[in-house]
Scaffold this motif. Structure first.
Motif, PDB file in Angstrom:
ATOM      1  N   GLU A 110      66.955  70.450  52.967  1.00  0.00           N
ATOM      2  CA  GLU A 110      66.585  69.092  52.671  1.00  0.00           C
ATOM      3  C   GLU A 110      67.749  68.035  53.209  1.00  0.00           C
ATOM      4  O   GLU A 110      67.340  66.920  53.355  1.00  0.00           O
ATOM      5  CB  GLU A 110      66.183  68.768  51.188  1.00  0.00           C
ATOM      6  N   HIS A 111      68.813  68.455  53.044  1.00  0.00           N
ATOM      7  CA  HIS A 111      69.863  67.653  53.365  1.00  0.00           C
ATOM      8  C   HIS A 111      70.634  67.533  54.642  1.00  0.00           C
ATOM      9  O   HIS A 111      71.494  66.967  55.048  1.00  0.00           O
ATOM     10  CB  HIS A 111      71.209  67.852  52.318  1.00  0.00           C
ATOM     11  N   THR A 112      69.956  68.409  55.481  1.00  0.00           N
ATOM     12  CA  THR A 112      70.419  68.592  56.891  1.00  0.00           C
ATOM     13  C   THR A 112      69.318  68.380  58.067  1.00  0.00           C
ATOM     14  O   THR A 112      69.691  68.060  59.021  1.00  0.00           O
ATOM     15  CB  THR A 112      71.159  69.777  56.988  1.00  0.00           C
ATOM     16  N   ALA A 113      68.171  68.550  57.879  1.00  0.00           N
ATOM     17  CA  ALA A 113      66.853  68.497  58.581  1.00  0.00           C
ATOM     18  C   ALA A 113      67.113  67.185  59.541  1.00  0.00           C
ATOM     19  O   ALA A 113      66.802  67.194  60.706  1.00  0.00           O
ATOM     20  CB  ALA A 113      65.741  68.615  58.000  1.00  0.00           C
ATOM     21  N   LYS A 114      66.911  66.264  58.507  1.00  0.00           N
ATOM     22  CA  LYS A 114      66.608  64.921  59.336  1.00  0.00           C
ATOM     23  C   LYS A 114      68.087  64.556  60.281  1.00  0.00           C
ATOM     24  O   LYS A 114      67.696  63.923  61.307  1.00  0.00           O
ATOM     25  CB  LYS A 114      66.664  63.716  58.354  1.00  0.00           C
ATOM     26  N   GLN A 115      69.285  64.815  59.745  1.00  0.00           N
ATOM     27  CA  GLN A 115      70.291  64.579  60.865  1.00  0.00           C
ATOM     28  C   GLN A 115      70.292  65.302  61.983  1.00  0.00           C
ATOM     29  O   GLN A 115      70.584  64.684  63.130  1.00  0.00           O
ATOM     30  CB  GLN A 115      71.635  64.887  60.172  1.00  0.00           C
ATOM     31  N   VAL A 116      69.725  66.518  62.136  1.00  0.00           N
ATOM     32  CA  VAL A 116      69.584  67.545  63.198  1.00  0.00           C
ATOM     33  C   VAL A 116      68.382  66.770  64.149  1.00  0.00           C
ATOM     34  O   VAL A 116      68.701  66.523  65.190  1.00  0.00           O
ATOM     35  CB  VAL A 116      69.481  68.823  62.885  1.00  0.00           C
ATOM     36  N   LEU A 117      67.348  66.455  63.537  1.00  0.00           N
ATOM     37  CA  LEU A 117      66.042  65.826  64.403  1.00  0.00           C
ATOM     38  C   LEU A 117      66.877  64.415  64.727  1.00  0.00           C
ATOM     39  O   LEU A 117      66.267  64.326  66.120  1.00  0.00           O
ATOM     40  CB  LEU A 117      65.037  65.766  63.456  1.00  0.00           C
ATOM     41  N   ASP A 118      67.289  63.765  64.109  1.00  0.00           N
ATOM     42  CA  ASP A 118      67.556  62.349  64.567  1.00  0.00           C
ATOM     43  C   ASP A 118      68.435  62.292  65.869  1.00  0.00           C
ATOM     44  O   ASP A 118      68.533  61.448  66.556  1.00  0.00           O
ATOM     45  CB  ASP A 118      68.494  61.524  63.445  1.00  0.00           C
ATOM     46  N   GLN A 119      69.355  63.394  65.953  1.00  0.00           N
ATOM     47  CA  GLN A 119      70.123  63.449  67.326  1.00  0.00           C
ATOM     48  C   GLN A 119      69.425  64.233  68.176  1.00  0.00           C
ATOM     49  O   GLN A 119      70.116  64.412  69.536  1.00  0.00           O
ATOM     50  CB  GLN A 119      71.424  64.320  66.789  1.00  0.00           C
ATOM     51  N   GLY A 120      68.086  64.334  68.190  1.00  0.00           N
ATOM     52  CA  GLY A 120      67.464  64.906  69.437  1.00  0.00           C
ATOM     53  C   GLY A 120      67.454  66.432  69.418  1.00  0.00           C
ATOM     54  O   GLY A 120      66.724  67.109  70.385  1.00  0.00           O
ATOM     55  N   PHE A 121      68.061  67.380  68.576  1.00  0.00           N
ATOM     56  CA  PHE A 121      68.056  68.693  68.492  1.00  0.00           C
ATOM     57  C   PHE A 121      66.651  69.170  67.865  1.00  0.00           C
ATOM     58  O   PHE A 121      66.267  68.335  67.269  1.00  0.00           O
ATOM     59  CB  PHE A 121      69.142  69.045  67.786  1.00  0.00           C
ATOM     60  N   TRP A 122      66.481  70.315  68.407  1.00  0.00           N
ATOM     61  CA  TRP A 122      65.248  71.128  67.480  1.00  0.00           C
ATOM     62  C   TRP A 122      66.211  71.679  66.259  1.00  0.00           C
ATOM     63  O   TRP A 122      67.211  71.982  66.239  1.00  0.00           O
ATOM     64  CB  TRP A 122      64.912  72.223  68.442  1.00  0.00           C
ATOM     65  N   ALA A 123      65.028  71.847  65.258  1.00  0.00           N
ATOM     66  CA  ALA A 123      65.710  72.377  63.906  1.00  0.00           C
ATOM     67  C   ALA A 123      64.617  73.413  63.447  1.00  0.00           C
ATOM     68  O   ALA A 123      63.594  73.349  63.734  1.00  0.00           O
ATOM     69  CB  ALA A 123      65.474  71.143  62.815  1.00  0.00           C
ATOM     70  N   GLY A 124      65.370  74.494  63.037  1.00  0.00           N
ATOM     71  CA  GLY A 124      64.601  75.580  62.452  1.00  0.00           C
ATOM     72  C   GLY A 124      64.829  75.833  60.940  1.00  0.00           C
ATOM     73  O   GLY A 124      65.995  75.640  60.384  1.00  0.00           O
ATOM     74  N   MET A 125      63.712  75.920  60.317  1.00  0.00           N
ATOM     75  CA  MET A 125      63.748  76.311  58.659  1.00  0.00           C
ATOM     76  C   MET A 125      63.680  77.860  58.590  1.00  0.00           C
ATOM     77  O   MET A 125      62.657  78.316  59.008  1.00  0.00           O
ATOM     78  CB  MET A 125      62.716  75.332  58.178  1.00  0.00           C
ATOM     79  N   LEU A 157      60.237  70.809  64.958  1.00  0.00           N
ATOM     80  CA  LEU A 157      60.694  71.792  63.696  1.00  0.00           C
ATOM     81  C   LEU A 157      60.043  72.860  64.232  1.00  0.00           C
ATOM     82  O   LEU A 157      58.878  73.243  64.476  1.00  0.00           O
ATOM     83  CB  LEU A 157      59.863  71.130  62.532  1.00  0.00           C
ATOM     84  N   LEU A 158      60.735  74.163  63.724  1.00  0.00           N
ATOM     85  CA  LEU A 158      60.303  75.493  63.858  1.00  0.00           C
ATOM     86  C   LEU A 158      60.676  76.425  62.447  1.00  0.00           C
ATOM     87  O   LEU A 158      61.286  75.549  61.533  1.00  0.00           O
ATOM     88  CB  LEU A 158      61.041  76.237  64.923  1.00  0.00           C
ATOM     89  N   VAL A 159      59.800  77.299  62.040  1.00  0.00           N
ATOM     90  CA  VAL A 159      60.335  77.871  60.987  1.00  0.00           C
ATOM     91  C   VAL A 159      60.044  79.276  61.378  1.00  0.00           C
ATOM     92  O   VAL A 159      59.445  79.959  62.090  1.00  0.00           O
ATOM     93  CB  VAL A 159      58.825  77.480  60.085  1.00  0.00           C
ATOM     94  N   ASN A 160      61.071  80.003  60.697  1.00  0.00           N
ATOM     95  CA  ASN A 160      61.251  81.449  61.005  1.00  0.00           C
ATOM     96  C   ASN A 160      61.690  82.166  59.600  1.00  0.00           C
ATOM     97  O   ASN A 160      61.694  81.689  58.536  1.00  0.00           O
ATOM     98  CB  ASN A 160      62.431  81.465  61.791  1.00  0.00           C
ATOM     99  N   SER A 161      61.754  83.605  59.707  1.00  0.00           N
ATOM    100  CA  SER A 161      61.656  84.585  58.364  1.00  0.00           C
ATOM    101  C   SER A 161      63.149  84.951  58.519  1.00  0.00           C
ATOM    102  O   SER A 161      63.633  85.272  57.394  1.00  0.00           O
ATOM    103  CB  SER A 161      60.897  85.839  58.484  1.00  0.00           C
ATOM    104  N   ALA A 162      63.985  85.016  59.373  1.00  0.00           N
ATOM    105  CA  ALA A 162      65.214  85.566  59.690  1.00  0.00           C
ATOM    106  C   ALA A 162      65.347  87.012  59.145  1.00  0.00           C
ATOM    107  O   ALA A 162      66.580  87.338  58.656  1.00  0.00           O
ATOM    108  CB  ALA A 162      66.332  84.740  58.796  1.00  0.00           C
ATOM    109  N   GLY A 163      64.224  87.614  58.967  1.00  0.00           N
ATOM    110  CA  GLY A 163      64.232  89.077  58.250  1.00  0.00           C
ATOM    111  C   GLY A 163      65.333  89.892  58.768  1.00  0.00           C
ATOM    112  O   GLY A 163      65.667  89.905  60.117  1.00  0.00           O
TER     113      GLY A 163
END
Lengths: 85, 270
Positions: B173-188, B213-219
């Motif tokens: 919640e506290h980092t997603a927007k900063q990453v996206l606003d700079q033009g990077f891809w973001a993974g949850m 925005l991507l989503v992963n399990s990091a299993g």
């Protein structure tokens, strides 16, 4: 983009889950009180107390975002100078 | 629904997990190099690990119709050993032309130290020199916000970095927007206790939108759930989101991001 559910539907869906989480939290705090010793001076107890306050306050920011920041180390923008890199 | 898990550590999982993932709709995955749970003693340990990632795992995945890709680096925990890190970075180019290698990752920070930042910058140089995409690990818990800001500082300060070719992972919640606003891809990352739940990931999608925005399990070898991406699919369906939106997050977005890598040759299922 908003959540497709309205607030009544969210409440209907999540009421028991929220209730259960509050009971879990209450039981954890009870456990801390029942255990021997005292942790009231532990900084983590202060953070927990501040976190509970955030849940009850109205603010422009999301509660989840505020809680995350409460439990975060401070960022200083001159860190590269401090590290000399 | 078919999906692509963009961050999962299959070297830590059993072949039964490949079968389960295939049954649940997983048709592709990417596996960043990471910490083994103990610090490795020599560059030869990493050479063997990279052989496992580029040779053995793609074959194991293919038995279940899953296309396996990977990323190479020395992880942030072991970056405290600067001498070993430099040996590994020097050896990585041996593997960059293997057909399933997408880039350099998961590089990043762990405790946000000087050594970690030094090795992060040296990995960035490697990626730039070989025109590789970058996949980034952000720290856990109390270290996440500070570490994410430091990582963004290092990326933004280098004009040779193309934000659209960089994925910053484990946002919350506290980092997603900063990453996206700079033009990077973001993974949850959907991971018990220390990262994000499917419910909170759905909240972040609703608040930030589904672009980049991507989503992963990091299993991996710790308490984790390799089938966490289908949990997000179910949560979004239960909220009434469209199939097109869900597919964008779990399938279209990872493929769009990975398609920028010269080695990505994904075949869509019939």
């Amino acid at each position: 983009m908003s959540i497709p559910l309205n607030s009544q539907q969210v409440l209907d869906r999540e009421y028991l889950e929220i209730r259960g989480k509050i009971v879990e939290l209450a039981a954890s705090l009870d456990r801390l009180e029942r255990a021997e010793g005292c942790v009231s001076d532990d900084n983590r107890m202060k953070l927990i107390s501040q976190g509970l306050q955030i849940l009850l306050e109205q603010a422009d920011q999301t509660k989840a975002g505020q809680i995350q920041m409460l439990f975060s180390r401070v960022y200083e923008d001159n860190w590269r100078n401090q590290f000399d890199i | 629904m078919y999906y692509f898990d963009p961050h999962i550590h299959m070297v830590s999982r059993t072949t039964d997990d490949y079968e389960t993932l295939a049954k649940m709709g997983c048709v592709g995955m990417s596996e960043p190099a990471f910490w083994a749970g103990f610090d490795r003693g020599s560059v030869e340990s990493f050479r063997d690990y990279f052989r496992q990632l580029t040779d053995f795992e793609p074959k194991r995945a293919a038995q279940y119709g899953i296309q396996h890709y990977t990323w190479l680096c020395i992880n942030a925990k072991e970056a405290e050993n600067v001498e070993l890190s430099r040996e590994v970075i020097k050896m990585i180019p041996e593997f960059l032309e293997k057909p399933n290698v997408l880039g350099i990752g998961e590089i990043g920070l762990n405790k946000n130290t000087k050594n970690e930042a030094t090795i992060f910058l040296e990995h960035m140089e490697l990626a730039i020199e070989y025109n590789q995409q970058i996949l980034i690990h952000t720290p856990h818990l109390a270290d996440k916000y500070q570490g994410t800001r430091m990582i963004l500082d290092m990326l933004i300060a280098d004009s040779r970095i193309e934000p659209s070719r960089v994925l910053v992972d484990h946002v919350e919640e506290h980092t997603a927007k900063q990453v996206l606003d700079q033009g990077f891809w973001a993974g949850m990352t959907l991971y018990p206790v220390t990262k994000c739940t499917p419910q909170r990931a759905a909240d972040i999608i609703e608040m930030c939108g589904a672009e980049r925005l991507l989503v992963n399990s990091a299993g991996d070898w710790g308490p984790s759930k390799p089938t966490a991406v289908p949990d997000l699919i179910l949560e979004m369906r239960r909220r009434g989101h469209s199939e097109a939106l869900i597919r964008k997050v779990v399938y279209d977005n990872p493929i769009e991001f990975f398609s920028q890598s010269q080695n990505f040759s994904f075949t869509h299922p019939e």
